[in-house]
Design a protein around this motif. Structure first.
Motif, mmCIF file in Angstrom:
data_model
loop_
_atom_site.group_PDB
_atom_site.id
_atom_site.type_symbol
_atom_site.label_atom_id
_atom_site.label_comp_id
_atom_site.label_asym_id
_atom_site.label_seq_id
_atom_site.Cartn_x
_atom_site.Cartn_y
_atom_site.Cartn_z
ATOM 1 N N TYR A 209 -21.973 -30.380 -25.315
ATOM 2 C CA TYR A 209 -22.148 -30.940 -23.980
ATOM 3 C C TYR A 209 -22.123 -32.474 -24.040
ATOM 4 C CZ TYR A 209 -24.347 -31.497 -19.337
ATOM 5 O OH TYR A 209 -24.635 -31.844 -18.042
ATOM 6 N N SER A 230 -22.892 -25.165 -15.494
ATOM 7 C CA SER A 230 -21.504 -24.887 -15.871
ATOM 8 C C SER A 230 -21.181 -23.416 -15.653
ATOM 9 C CB SER A 230 -21.286 -25.265 -17.346
ATOM 10 O OG SER A 230 -21.557 -26.631 -17.558
ATOM 11 N N SER A 231 -22.108 -22.542 -16.015
ATOM 12 C CA SER A 231 -21.901 -21.107 -15.813
ATOM 13 C C SER A 231 -21.815 -20.781 -14.327
ATOM 14 C CB SER A 231 -23.047 -20.317 -16.455
ATOM 15 O OG SER A 231 -23.130 -20.572 -17.844
ATOM 16 N N THR A 234 -18.508 -21.886 -12.826
ATOM 17 C CA THR A 234 -17.449 -20.985 -13.289
ATOM 18 C C THR A 234 -17.448 -19.707 -12.461
ATOM 19 O OG1 THR A 234 -17.588 -21.879 -15.534
ATOM 20 C CG2 THR A 234 -16.568 -19.715 -15.281
ATOM 21 N N ALA A 296 -20.491 -33.391 -15.418
ATOM 22 C CA ALA A 296 -20.297 -32.051 -15.976
ATOM 23 C C ALA A 296 -19.688 -31.125 -14.938
ATOM 24 C CB ALA A 296 -21.626 -31.498 -16.470
ATOM 25 N N GLU A 299 -15.978 -31.987 -14.644
ATOM 26 C CA GLU A 299 -15.200 -31.575 -15.817
ATOM 27 C C GLU A 299 -15.073 -30.056 -15.904
ATOM 28 O OE1 GLU A 299 -16.870 -33.389 -19.276
ATOM 29 O OE2 GLU A 299 -16.616 -35.426 -18.490
ATOM 30 N N VAL A 300 -16.176 -29.351 -15.698
ATOM 31 C CA VAL A 300 -16.123 -27.888 -15.728
ATOM 32 C C VAL A 300 -15.233 -27.376 -14.600
ATOM 33 C CG1 VAL A 300 -17.470 -25.775 -15.404
ATOM 34 C CG2 VAL A 300 -18.346 -27.599 -16.865
#
Length: 385
Positions: A209, A230-231, A234, A296, A299-300
């Motif tokens: 990370y 992030s999860s 997604t 983050a 980017e994710v």
């Protein structure tokens, strides 16, 4: 002196630690906030507003929802006015924001209102009745889904998925840079209390990370790593067939979030509108939060098909969406001066820094399969990074 009764969840967590060993702070925070029936967000009771523990922008003034509605209407138009457009709010709480948005859509875009679905997603099942009451005027447009259904990635949403102060409540890992390198802060049991122990990081994703963002913490610096965000993003991308993700929360880009000025990180608790730095008291009864790393999310998002359309301070977004028009309309109403003053103070809180929400809160708009949309936030004078 602490008098809140947190015995039920405290006992469960202490026993869990004794059985399996020390747990990550992310596990501890997840239980404090989301343990079925006992977590802060999964137990009955008001969390937001005067009778709760904190305010959100939607509690400050209904204009906040109206301005979001203006942007969502523009999103609908930019997609060609699809009849299956959904406004999806994740972490919908009592439904106040959704109600303000739907009220505005009904007024400003009647054709859109006739076909739109407002879908609410909330971890606390008992809030569905409250939401239905709050949005009773829009009953024909309402639908509900669980966080599990969103996570499964099969909702096939065309529209806008909105979250307002949701990501900051996702669990974080706590880390500290030592002379020996990066270590993770674990939660241990000490009799009937919790204490902290440092250990090697629980997953290589933590080092990855920081490496991906080019961040190196200073020796002695503490920080939070929200792998759960992030999860979550997604999962959102998997459920979004075509449309937009709008994330509103307090936070920074990584370089500022992990700067030397934040040697102690950003972890805080809220209880009855009071700040608390100790997360190990009032277990399940106080909110635990940390600032969002928007770098983050950007980017994710790019990695899962959500390209960044706009990112910036809340005040820039609200101005671009039509704050001045809304302010003039409020000023033109034949109401007592005391009510006019109340409106001005509320809008000031939404817009201004230094005690307000204007620059602490950020807005991130991402898109999937949307081409080059002409959104309100893209007005040149509101451009940001």
């Amino acid at each position: 002196m602490e008098t809140a009764d947190d015995k039920a969840l405290r006992s469960i967590l202490l026993e869990r630690i004794r059985e399996k060993g020390n747990i990550t702070f992310a596990e501890f925070m997840a239980a404090c906030l989301y343990e079925p029936g006992l977590g802060y967000y999964t137990s009955p009771g008001r969390k937001v507003g005067a009778e709760g523990d904190f305010y959100t922008s939607s509690n400050v003034h209904r204009v906040f929802g109206r301005l979001i509605a203006r942007e969502i209407i523009r999103m609908w138009q930019s997609l060609g006015e699809p009849a299956d457009f959904q406004i999806v709010e994740a972490g919908a709480g009592n439904g106040r924001l959704a109600a303000d948005i739907m009220d505005a859509v009904a007024e400003l875009a009647p054709a859109f209102y006739r076909t739109v679905t407002c879908r609410l997603i909330e971890a606390e099942p008992s809030l569905a009745e409250t939401q239905a009451t709050m949005l009773a005027a829009h009953a024909a447009q309402l639908a509900w889904s669980s966080p599990a259904e969103l996570a499964a990635g099969n909702l096939a949403i065309t529209g806008c998925l909105l979250s307002n102060e949701l990501v900051d409540a996702l669990p974080v890992h706590l880390v500290e840079m030592t002379a020996a390198g990066l270590e993770e802060v674990l939660v241990a049991a000490d009799g009937n209390h919790f204490c902290e122990k440092r250990s090697t990081t629980s997953t290589p994703e933590i080092e990855q990370y920081f490496a991906q963002q080019g961040i190196t913490l200073a020796t002695g610096q503490r920080a939070e790593v929200r792998l759960a965000a992030s999860s979550w993003l997604t999962e959102v991308a998997a459920s979004l067939k075509r449309g937009f993700v709008m994330t509103i929360d307090y936070g920074y880009l990584a370089a500022e979030l992990y700067g030397r000025m934040r040697m102690n990180g950003t972890l805080l608790c809220y209880y009855q509108h009071q700040l608390e730095e100790n997360p190990y008291i009032r277990v399940g009864l106080q909110d635990i939060t940390a600032h969002v790393d928007f770098s983050a999310l950007i980017e994710v998002g790019a990695a899962v098909g959500l390209h960044k359309i706009w990112y910036g301070e809340q005040y820039r977004f609200l101005l671009a969406a039509g704050m001045m028009e809304e302010l003039l309309a409020l000023e033109a109403r034949p109401v007592p001066e005391a009510e006019r003053l109340k409106d001005r103070l509320a809008l000031k809180k939404l817009m201004l820094p230094d005690g307000g929400m204007g620059d602490t809160f950020k807005v991130l708009v991402q898109g999937k399969n949307v081409g080059t949309p002409d959104l309100l936030c893209l007005r040149n004078w509101a451009a940001s990074c």
